[in-house]
Design an enzyme around this catalytic site. Structure first.
Site, PDB file in Angstrom:
ATOM      1  N   TYR A  69       0.814  -1.214   0.000  1.00 51.82           N
ATOM      2  CA  TYR A  69       0.000   0.000   0.000  1.00 51.82           C
ATOM      3  C   TYR A  69       0.853   1.272   0.000  1.00 51.82           C
ATOM      4  O   TYR A  69       0.498   2.271   0.617  1.00 51.82           O
ATOM      5  CB  TYR A  69      -1.011   0.004   1.155  1.00 51.82           C
ATOM      6  CG  TYR A  69      -2.316   0.650   0.731  1.00 51.82           C
ATOM      7  CD1 TYR A  69      -2.310   1.821  -0.026  1.00 51.82           C
ATOM      8  CD2 TYR A  69      -3.541   0.096   1.048  1.00 51.82           C
ATOM      9  CE1 TYR A  69      -3.472   2.411  -0.453  1.00 51.82           C
ATOM     10  CE2 TYR A  69      -4.719   0.680   0.624  1.00 51.82           C
ATOM     11  CZ  TYR A  69      -4.674   1.837  -0.131  1.00 51.82           C
ATOM     12  OH  TYR A  69      -5.835   2.431  -0.565  1.00 51.82           O
ATOM     13  N   CYS A 123     -13.645  13.578  -2.968  1.00 52.07           N
ATOM     14  CA  CYS A 123     -14.168  12.564  -3.881  1.00 52.07           C
ATOM     15  C   CYS A 123     -13.310  12.545  -5.132  1.00 52.07           C
ATOM     16  O   CYS A 123     -12.672  13.539  -5.471  1.00 52.07           O
ATOM     17  CB  CYS A 123     -15.641  12.777  -4.215  1.00 52.07           C
ATOM     18  SG  CYS A 123     -15.970  14.117  -5.343  1.00 52.07           S
TER      19      CYS A 123
END
Length: 552
Positions: free
Chosen positions: A319, A407
């Site tokens: 990650y 977003c």
């Protein structure tokens, strides 16, 4: 680093402390980065990511604040590794602040040389959004994490993480998004951290459901909820480099395995096996070289266990904390046998110019953010995935510091949204200007061969021209502040990246700047991936009319 116990909180409302809203935005966002609700260690100017700072030292912080308060609307403040070094006459459409953080000539771009300079007070580590004053707390990475786990679910588990167990570690400012991102996708997660404060903080902010110090309890609860196919997130106190090998020994294999410990910084970010936080702090001070070596040995054990779980069927991915590189350098030659999250799950979004777009209400009024949520739901109603995200975020995400939202929007969408926001400020629907920015982790603003640009189709992983071009075009197009950093996410020597922020203050001049910046910024992502030979990027460029001279 001198610790100063003071509570910094960004001003709210419409009263200016500065000579214009763009300067005010920079001031408030700098202060918001150090709000105790937002920053991991505000007393040390550390925002997130090990030692990612907002300013070099307290004297520099105060000088930046003073400079922003007197900065004219046709001047530009220059910040070098967290220290204000000059104010030059520029023009009203120029950035009010230009920042360069942690940049080193490649031959010297390593932690040892950086630490020498840091000790002399000549440099600071800016991470990505710490030194560029646009960190918004854990929400800032939440949708990206949600998208990553969502794509993993689509590729491997039929579209949902229901009935699956994810195992991860690291619950700091970035990794703290993982528990909520997994449960938002319907899954069960055990998230390990050595620092109880980190787990407590995620529980307090509703990113994590429960705390335990017992591996047995964590496994029992996880199995119970996995059987019921109900989501739950479990914060487990412990060291991942001990717990993962123990699970391998017990033949327990999760469905999904990753890691977000601060492995990018072996000295300040990672805790070696067998040490408490206090013991680690003592060793770090007394014998940093031994500390780093022990950290690297622990990371190697950590990666060995991840590889063992992968062999037993776990979907395993890196990650973005450079832990594979450390293990590889320590002699673990198959450390890169599991992929990074970008090539595995995120690159198609980058090809469409999509990335972590964020905005912040300078008023401090949550209603301003809720009104912008409605804009997304109305204007992008055909994007059900995006609308679902906004609805979930409204219900489950607690604001940290100034109210904000994130977003993932793509090329064309960002400029459209920015125009609408600016109009809402102009007509009084929003009570104060809005700051629009993004992470440096974006489609066209970073070169990081072990993370964002890993396994590029044409082998251009290490080409660092792109973030420089990104910063240059955003500056000339009138971004409010622009930053160029080195070493964010993966540590010294492994990345170069650029950030931008643009202020929607309701003026016609801002509308023009927004149109330019929010077109060229994601446009650079499309261009970068066209250049690397991605068909989806070529389709996007042709469909959107991006002018690329040598595109076939």
């Amino acid at each position: 680093m001198e610790k100063v116990q003071q509570t910094i909180r960004a001003p709210r409302g419409t009263e200016l402390q500065t000579k214009g809203w763009v300067q005010e935005a920079a001031l408030r966002m700098l202060m918001n980065n150090l709000d105790p609700e937002v920053a991991e260690k505000p007393e040390e100017l550390v925002v997130y990511g090990g030692i990612g700072r907002a300013a070099r030292n307290w004297e520099s912080y105060q000088a930046i604040v003073d400079s922003l308060k007197t900065l004219e609307s046709d001047e530009t403040l220059l910040v070098q590794s967290g220290k204000p070094v000059a104010i030059f006459k520029s023009h009203e459409d120029a950035p009010r602040v230009l920042l360069a953080n942690s940049n080193l000539v490649p031959k010297w771009a390593n932690w040892d040389h950086f630490r020498e300079l840091e000790k002399k007070g000549l440099m600071m580590y800016g991470q990505m959004t710490a030194g560029s004053w646009i960190y918004i707390g854990t929400q800032g990475i939440l949708q990206g994490t949600y998208e990553t786990f969502g794509e993993a679910a689509r590729q491997h588990f039929g579209g949902s993480l229901k009935g699956t167990l994810t195992l991860t570690a690291g619950l700091g400012g970035m990794g703290g998004a993982q528990p909520l991102a997994v449960t938002m996708n319907g899954g069960v997660v055990i998230a390990i951290d050595v620092d109880k404060r980190s787990i407590d903080r995620r529980i307090e902010k509703r990113y994590c459901d429960m705390y335990t110090e017992s591996l047995e309890e964590a496994l029992a609860v996880a199995n119970e909820y996995k059987e019921k196919k109900e989501p739950i997130s479990i914060g487990l106190l412990g060291n991942a480099a001990e717990i993962l090998p123990e699970l391998v020994k017990r033949n327990i294999t999760p469905d999904l395995v990753t890691d977000q410990t601060s492995a990018h910084d072996p000295l300040n970010g990672y805790i070696p096996v067998g040490y408490t936080l206090e013991e680690a702090a003592k060793l770090r001070e007394e014998d940093p070289e031994r500390y780093v070596q022990l950290s690297k040995e622990s990371m190697t054990k950590h990666v060995e266990a991840m590889l063992a779980m992968q062999e037993k069927g776990a979907i395993t991915f890196d990650y973005g904390n450079n832990i594979r590189q450390v293990a590889f350098d320590e002699g673990l030659k198959n450390a890169f046998d599991f992929p990074g999250f970008v090539p595995a799950f995120i690159r198609p979004l980058f090809c469409e110019g999509k990335g972590p777009f964020r905005w912040v209400a300078l008023s401090g009024d949550p209603e301003d953010i809720y009104k912008t949520d409605e804009v997304i739901l109305r204007e992008f109603a055909d994007n059900e995935h995006l609308c679902n995200w906004i609805r979930m975020a409204r219900q489950q995400v607690e604001f940290q510091g100034l109210p904000s939202r994130i977003c993932w929007l793509g090329y064309g969408e960002r400029a459209k949204f920015g125009r609408i926001i600016n109009e809402m400020v102009a007509n009084g629907e929003l009570s104060a200007p809005i700051v629009i920015g993004r992470d440096h982790l974006d489609c066209g603003s970073v070169a990081s061969p072990n993370r964002e640009t890993e396994a590029m189709k044409d082998g251009s992983d290490a080409v660092a021209d792109w973030p420089i071009l990104n910063a240059l075009i955003n500056s000339v197009n009138g971004a409010s502040w622009v930053s160029v950093h080195h070493g964010g996410g993966v540590g010294m020597g492994y990345s170069l990246h650029a950030g931008m922020v643009i202020v929607a203050d309701g003026t016609e001049a801002a509308a023009k700047r927004i149109e330019r910046v929010l077109t060229s910024d994601p446009g650079m992502g499309v261009v970068r991936h066209v250049d690397a030979g991605y068909d989806l990027a070529v389709e996007t460029a042709k469909e959107k009319g991006v002018n690329i001279p040598m595109m076939k």
